[in-house]
Design a protein around this motif. Structure first.
Motif, PDB file in Angstrom:
ATOM      1  N   LYS A 283       0.854  -1.190   0.000  1.00  0.00           N
ATOM      2  CA  LYS A 283       0.000   0.000   0.000  1.00  0.00           C
ATOM      3  C   LYS A 283       0.888   1.237   0.000  1.00  0.00           C
ATOM      4  N   ARG A 284       0.334   2.340  -0.459  1.00  0.00           N
ATOM      5  CA  ARG A 284       1.086   3.588  -0.522  1.00  0.00           C
ATOM      6  C   ARG A 284       1.300   4.169   0.867  1.00  0.00           C
ATOM      7  N   ALA A 285       2.465   4.799   1.052  1.00  0.00           N
ATOM      8  CA  ALA A 285       2.743   5.530   2.280  1.00  0.00           C
ATOM      9  C   ALA A 285       2.153   6.928   2.155  1.00  0.00           C
TER      10      ALA A 285
ATOM     11  N   CYS B 188       6.126   8.363   6.098  1.00  0.00           N
ATOM     12  CA  CYS B 188       6.024   9.103   4.835  1.00  0.00           C
ATOM     13  C   CYS B 188       6.798   8.391   3.743  1.00  0.00           C
ATOM     14  N   ALA B 189       6.420   8.669   2.528  1.00  0.00           N
ATOM     15  CA  ALA B 189       7.163   8.136   1.378  1.00  0.00           C
ATOM     16  C   ALA B 189       8.599   8.592   1.491  1.00  0.00           C
TER      17      ALA B 189
ATOM     18  N   LYS C 241       2.148  10.808   1.887  1.00  0.00           N
ATOM     19  CA  LYS C 241       3.074  11.814   1.377  1.00  0.00           C
ATOM     20  C   LYS C 241       3.150  12.942   2.402  1.00  0.00           C
TER      21      LYS C 241
ATOM     22  N   ASN D 150      -6.488   2.105   0.716  1.00  0.00           N
ATOM     23  CA  ASN D 150      -5.360   2.228  -0.209  1.00  0.00           C
ATOM     24  C   ASN D 150      -4.067   2.643   0.480  1.00  0.00           C
ATOM     25  N   MET D 151      -4.176   3.044   1.735  1.00  0.00           N
ATOM     26  CA  MET D 151      -3.016   3.573   2.435  1.00  0.00           C
ATOM     27  C   MET D 151      -2.422   2.521   3.354  1.00  0.00           C
ATOM     28  N   GLY D 152      -1.110   2.551   3.470  1.00  0.00           N
ATOM     29  CA  GLY D 152      -0.403   1.606   4.324  1.00  0.00           C
ATOM     30  C   GLY D 152      -0.096   2.206   5.674  1.00  0.00           C
TER      31      GLY D 152
ATOM     32  N   HIS E 265       0.154  15.048   2.841  1.00  0.00           N
ATOM     33  CA  HIS E 265      -0.932  14.391   3.582  1.00  0.00           C
ATOM     34  C   HIS E 265      -0.663  14.426   5.082  1.00  0.00           C
TER      35      HIS E 265
END
Length: 146
Positions: A5-7, A140-141, A9, A134-136, A12
Motif C-alpha cells: 500500500k502507498r505511504a 512518509c514516502a 506523502k 489504499n493507504m499503508g 498528507h
C-alpha cells in the motif's frame, strides 16, 4: 488491492496534522506525531508509557523501547514538533511515569487498543480525502520502515 500500500506523502501528513489541530484533538495529534517519529508498530506505540519518553519532567529527544514482536531494542528520535504535541497531551492528561501515554477510555490501567488505533488512523486518512484501504503504514514516502 495486491501488493504494498502507498505511504502517506508529506502533504498528507501536514494535512492530517492541520485537521487534528483544527478539530482540537490533542491526544490524536500526539499519537499521530509519535507514530511518525517512532515508526513503531501499532502494538508497540499504544503500549508506550509516560516514563518511556519523559525524564525529569521533560520529553526526551530520543527514546528506546524493546519491540514486542522481535524483542529487539529500537531507538527513535522525538522531534520538536512531536515533543510539543505530546507535551500538550500529557499536560491535559496528567498521570505518572508508569501510566500509558494513551490510556483506554474504559480503564486508566489499560492502554488504547490496536484496533482503536487502526480505526483512528483510518479516520484521519479519510478526513483529508484519502481512501483508508489504499493507504499503508504511517511513515512518509521516502522514509525507511521497520
Amino acid at each position: 488491492m495486491v501488493g504494498a500500500k502507498r505511504a502517506l506523502k508529506e502533504k498528507h501528513v501536514w494535512a492530517i496534522r492541520f485537521w487534528l489541530a483544527h478539530e482540537g484533538r490533542i491526544r490524536d495529534r500526539a499519537l499521530f506525531d509519535l507514530a511518525l517519529d517512532s515508526k513503531l508498530r501499532g502494538c508497540d506505540l499504544v503500549t508506550l508509557r509516560i516514563g518511556d519518553i519523559v525524564t525529569s519532567g521533560q520529553i526526551r529527544s530520543r527514546a528506546m523501547i524493546v519491540q514486542q514482536k522481535t524483542k529487539r531494542p529500537v531507538q527513535f528520535e522525538i522531534t520538536e514538533t512531536t515533543r510539543e504535541s505530546v507535551r500538550a497531551w500529557l499536560e491535559h492528561r496528567g498521570g505518572s511515569l508508569q501510566d500509558f501515554i494513551f490510556p483506554s477510555r474504559l480503564s486508566a490501567k489499560a492502554h488504547l487498543g490496536t484496533r482503536q488505533y487502526a480505526r483512528l488512523l483510518d479516520e484521519w486518512v479519510e478526513a483529508v480525502g484519502l481512501i483508508p484501504a489504499n493507504m499503508g503504514r504511517i511513515p512518509c514516502a521516502g522514509q525507511k520502515s521497520r
